[in-house]
Design a protein around this motif. Structure first.
Motif, mmCIF file in Angstrom:
data_model
loop_
_atom_site.group_PDB
_atom_site.id
_atom_site.type_symbol
_atom_site.label_atom_id
_atom_site.label_comp_id
_atom_site.label_asym_id
_atom_site.label_seq_id
_atom_site.Cartn_x
_atom_site.Cartn_y
_atom_site.Cartn_z
ATOM 1 N N PRO A 1 0.879 -1.238 -0.075
ATOM 2 C CA PRO A 1 -0.039 0.182 -0.076
ATOM 3 C C PRO A 1 1.035 1.332 -0.146
ATOM 4 O O PRO A 1 2.023 1.271 0.409
ATOM 5 C CB PRO A 1 -0.712 -0.006 1.448
ATOM 6 N N GLY B 1 0.566 5.447 0.680
ATOM 7 C CA GLY B 1 0.132 6.790 0.879
ATOM 8 C C GLY B 1 0.520 7.760 0.307
ATOM 9 O O GLY B 1 0.613 7.694 -1.107
ATOM 10 N N GLY C 1 3.898 8.694 0.390
ATOM 11 C CA GLY C 1 5.154 8.070 -0.036
ATOM 12 C C GLY C 1 6.197 8.956 0.940
ATOM 13 O O GLY C 1 7.259 9.315 0.344
ATOM 14 N N SER C 2 5.962 9.330 2.274
ATOM 15 C CA SER C 2 6.406 10.452 2.763
ATOM 16 C C SER C 2 7.454 9.496 3.918
ATOM 17 O O SER C 2 8.333 10.161 4.785
ATOM 18 C CB SER C 2 6.100 11.484 3.728
ATOM 19 N N ASN C 3 7.311 8.401 4.017
ATOM 20 C CA ASN C 3 8.160 7.379 4.847
ATOM 21 C C ASN C 3 8.925 6.207 4.174
ATOM 22 O O ASN C 3 9.008 5.233 4.893
ATOM 23 C CB ASN C 3 7.343 7.111 6.234
ATOM 24 N N SER D 1 -0.442 10.800 4.513
ATOM 25 C CA SER D 1 -2.004 10.620 4.438
ATOM 26 C C SER D 1 -2.435 10.052 5.703
ATOM 27 O O SER D 1 -1.614 9.690 6.401
ATOM 28 C CB SER D 1 -2.232 9.466 3.414
ATOM 29 N N GLY E 1 3.130 11.054 14.720
ATOM 30 C CA GLY E 1 2.629 12.266 15.375
ATOM 31 C C GLY E 1 3.560 13.488 15.567
ATOM 32 O O GLY E 1 4.650 13.234 14.988
ATOM 33 N N LYS F 1 5.783 4.193 16.997
ATOM 34 C CA LYS F 1 5.795 3.975 15.630
ATOM 35 C C LYS F 1 5.357 2.540 15.153
ATOM 36 O O LYS F 1 5.784 1.976 14.155
ATOM 37 C CB LYS F 1 6.981 3.968 15.175
ATOM 38 N N ILE G 1 -5.701 -0.156 5.299
ATOM 39 C CA ILE G 1 -6.509 0.675 6.100
ATOM 40 C C ILE G 1 -7.404 1.497 5.170
ATOM 41 O O ILE G 1 -6.816 2.115 4.202
ATOM 42 C CB ILE G 1 -5.648 1.672 6.749
ATOM 43 N N ARG H 1 8.068 23.915 13.991
ATOM 44 C CA ARG H 1 8.691 23.020 12.447
ATOM 45 C C ARG H 1 9.435 23.982 11.708
ATOM 46 O O ARG H 1 10.215 23.309 10.891
ATOM 47 C CB ARG H 1 7.436 22.743 11.836
HETATM 48 C C1 LIG Z 1 9.652 16.712 5.806
HETATM 49 C C2 LIG Z 1 8.891 15.292 6.679
HETATM 50 C C3 LIG Z 1 8.544 15.660 7.898
HETATM 51 C C4 LIG Z 1 7.930 14.379 8.534
HETATM 52 N N1 LIG Z 1 7.537 14.807 9.984
HETATM 53 C C5 LIG Z 1 6.873 13.589 10.689
HETATM 54 C C6 LIG Z 1 6.582 14.119 11.912
HETATM 55 O O1 LIG Z 1 6.571 15.121 12.574
HETATM 56 N N2 LIG Z 1 5.812 12.945 12.591
HETATM 57 C C7 LIG Z 1 5.703 11.791 12.136
HETATM 58 O O2 LIG Z 1 5.097 11.054 12.662
HETATM 59 N N3 LIG Z 1 6.145 11.630 10.755
HETATM 60 C C8 LIG Z 1 6.827 12.569 10.191
HETATM 61 N N4 LIG Z 1 7.171 12.401 8.690
HETATM 62 C C9 LIG Z 1 7.256 10.944 8.461
HETATM 63 C C10 LIG Z 1 5.859 10.280 7.411
HETATM 64 O O3 LIG Z 1 5.173 11.626 7.227
HETATM 65 C C11 LIG Z 1 5.046 9.656 8.487
HETATM 66 O O4 LIG Z 1 5.730 8.151 8.580
HETATM 67 C C12 LIG Z 1 3.651 9.284 7.793
HETATM 68 O O5 LIG Z 1 3.119 8.511 8.754
HETATM 69 C C13 LIG Z 1 3.873 8.592 6.322
HETATM 70 O O6 LIG Z 1 2.466 8.478 5.888
HETATM 71 P P1 LIG Z 1 2.611 8.410 4.165
HETATM 72 O O7 LIG Z 1 1.017 8.615 3.780
HETATM 73 O O8 LIG Z 1 3.177 9.283 3.658
HETATM 74 O O9 LIG Z 1 2.618 6.702 4.087
HETATM 75 P P2 LIG Z 1 3.928 6.117 3.119
HETATM 76 O O10 LIG Z 1 5.048 6.750 3.266
HETATM 77 O O11 LIG Z 1 3.170 5.991 1.784
HETATM 78 O O12 LIG Z 1 3.804 4.862 3.793
HETATM 79 C C14 LIG Z 1 4.273 4.473 4.899
HETATM 80 C C15 LIG Z 1 4.043 2.973 5.413
HETATM 81 O O13 LIG Z 1 2.613 2.997 5.275
HETATM 82 C C16 LIG Z 1 1.850 2.135 4.635
HETATM 83 N N5 LIG Z 1 0.605 2.380 4.495
HETATM 84 C C17 LIG Z 1 0.238 3.715 3.726
HETATM 85 N N6 LIG Z 1 -0.840 3.750 3.652
HETATM 86 C C18 LIG Z 1 -1.374 2.549 4.008
HETATM 87 C C19 LIG Z 1 -2.951 2.139 4.079
HETATM 88 N N7 LIG Z 1 -3.886 2.782 3.749
HETATM 89 N N8 LIG Z 1 -3.075 0.746 4.428
HETATM 90 C C20 LIG Z 1 -2.208 0.041 4.916
HETATM 91 N N9 LIG Z 1 -0.710 0.605 4.902
HETATM 92 C C21 LIG Z 1 -0.566 1.840 4.521
HETATM 93 C C22 LIG Z 1 2.795 1.781 3.382
HETATM 94 O O14 LIG Z 1 2.737 0.482 2.768
HETATM 95 C C23 LIG Z 1 4.254 1.972 4.222
HETATM 96 O O15 LIG Z 1 4.661 0.705 4.806
HETATM 97 C C24 LIG Z 1 7.777 13.214 8.150
HETATM 98 C C25 LIG Z 1 8.321 13.147 6.642
HETATM 99 C C26 LIG Z 1 8.951 14.060 5.726
HETATM 100 C C27 LIG Z 1 9.205 13.880 4.682
#
Ligand SMILES: Cc1cc2nc3c(=O)[nH]c(=O)nc-3n(C[C@H](O)[C@H](O)[C@H](O)COP(=O)(O)OP(=O)(O)OC[C@H]3O[C@@H](n4cnc5c(N)ncnc54)[C@H](O)[C@@H]3O)c2cc1C
Length: 301
Positions: free
Chosen positions: A62, A64, A66-68, A129, A139, A172, A183, A209
């Motif tokens: 999956p 979202g 793509g930020s992690n 996302s 968080g 985490k 999800i 931030r």
């Molecule tokens: C500049 C920057 C600042 C950030 N600051 C923070 C912060 O303050 N706090 C924090 O916690 N994180 C932070 N992050 C990290 C990131 O944003 C988080 O980890 C966030 O939870 C990832 O969400 P995403 O939608 O981008 O998930 P993705 O990166 O797309 O996916 C992350 C994981 O979740 C899984 N996933 C995504 N969507 C679903 C779904 N619907 N169902 C099942 N699995 C799913 C994916 O398969 C993958 O394993 C930051 C990142 C950046 C680039």
């Protein structure tokens, strides 16, 4: 129409991209391609894609915002289910909202502000996302998303609703990381709040931030080691500014690795080097928060 034909009809309507580029769809801006990405717009389409991929024995992941994610330069031998178009948000009671998995933090906060609903302002600035955040139990400022979750709607071959307790949220971590599920949507607790107060609270969290490093990253690379801040540990070991190829340990925040280049292999090599040096000096083995997609074994080749 029998079930198989129906599934095929639903699948045919799902938007798809052949040769899906992780470089274009992750905040690290690197990585190869996945065979195919599906972009379902409805819950029926999500379940059809999931069932199809499961039945055909294909690997999938999956995605979202793509930020992690750090995707291997050699790409991913599998498919992607992207939640980008599942963006619906609605208020379901005076004190709760339902957000589909692809709704972004920005969209959720805009919705809350428009409806005079507060409580989620601490999320401002996370480029995530809703699904990704809950999956990772992300968080900020000492508050985790698990503090705001009432229920999580998932699909694992069946539609299910998990209570906060049954999500087993941790550092985490959530149970969704241990089971093969998507999800679909999340119910969040909110409270009545004026738009002015929401603005003020958002400003408060945004201010915190302002020192966040700029450039392509995944936010924090490592989880904190219990009470010990991973960033502080990396800083104390003297690794700020350490560089491999296009990847550098940020001088502003040691838990950020900034990718100024185009190769995930550089970022991966630097992550391993940081782990090695921190362990050598402190005996603490840092654990990645960033999620790897694809095979990194040939990264140094
Ligand atoms: C500049 C920057 C600042 C950030 N600051 C923070 C912060 O303050 N706090 C924090 O916690 N994180 C932070 N992050 C990290 C990131 O944003 C988080 O980890 C966030 O939870 C990832 O969400 P995403 O939608 O981008 O998930 P993705 O990166 O797309 O996916 C992350 C994981 O979740 C899984 N996933 C995504 N969507 C679903 C779904 N619907 N169902 C099942 N699995 C799913 C994916 O398969 C993958 O394993 C930051 C990142 C950046 C680039």
């Amino acid at each position: 129409m029998n079930r198989k034909m129906h599934l095929q009809t639903v699948l045919d309507d799902v938007e798809k991209i052949n040769g899906f580029s992780f470089t274009k769809h992750t905040t690290y801006g690197s990585g190869g391609v996945a065979r195919m990405a599906y972009f379902p717009k409805t819950l029926e389409q999500v379940s059809a894609v999931y069932d199809y991929l499961k039945q055909s024995g294909k690997d999938f992941v999956p995605l979202g915002n793509g930020s992690n994610i750090l995707a291997a330069d050699s790409g991913y031998i599998g498919d992607v289910i992207a939640t980008k178009y599942l963006q619906q948000i609605e208020q379901i009671s005076p004190n709760s909202i339902l957000c589909y998995a692809g709704a972004t933090v920005t969209q959720i906060l805009n919705f809350c502000k428009m409806h005079g609903l507060g409580g989620l302002e601490y999320l401002v600035g996370i480029p995530a996302s809703c699904g990704g955040l809950v999956y990772m139990n992300g968080g900020a400022g000492g508050t985790r998303i698990s503090d705001s979750v009432n229920k999580v709607h998932i699909y694992d071959g069946e539609f299910k609703v998990l209570t906060n307790k049954s999500c087993h949220f941790g550092n985490k971590h959530s149970i969704m990381r241990d089971i093969d599920c998507l999800i679909l949507a999340v119910e969040f607790k909110v409270e009545q709040k004026s738009a002015e107060q929401i603005d003020a609270d958002i400003e408060f969290y945004l201010n915190k931030r302002r020192i966040q490093p700029k450039g392509k990253s995944c936010g924090c690379v490592f989880k904190n080691a219990g009470e010990i801040s991973a960033g502080k540990l990396i800083d104390e070991v003297g690794l700020k500014g350490l560089t491999i190829g296009g990847a550098t340990v940020s001088c502003e925040h040691a838990n950020f690795i900034i990718n100024t280049g185009t190769r995930s292999s550089d970022v991966y090599a630097l992550i391993q080097e940081v782990k090695r040096r921190v362990f050598e000096k402190t005996g603490i083995l840092l654990e990645e928060e960033v999620v790897y997609i694809g095979d990194f074994n040939d990264s140094f080749g």
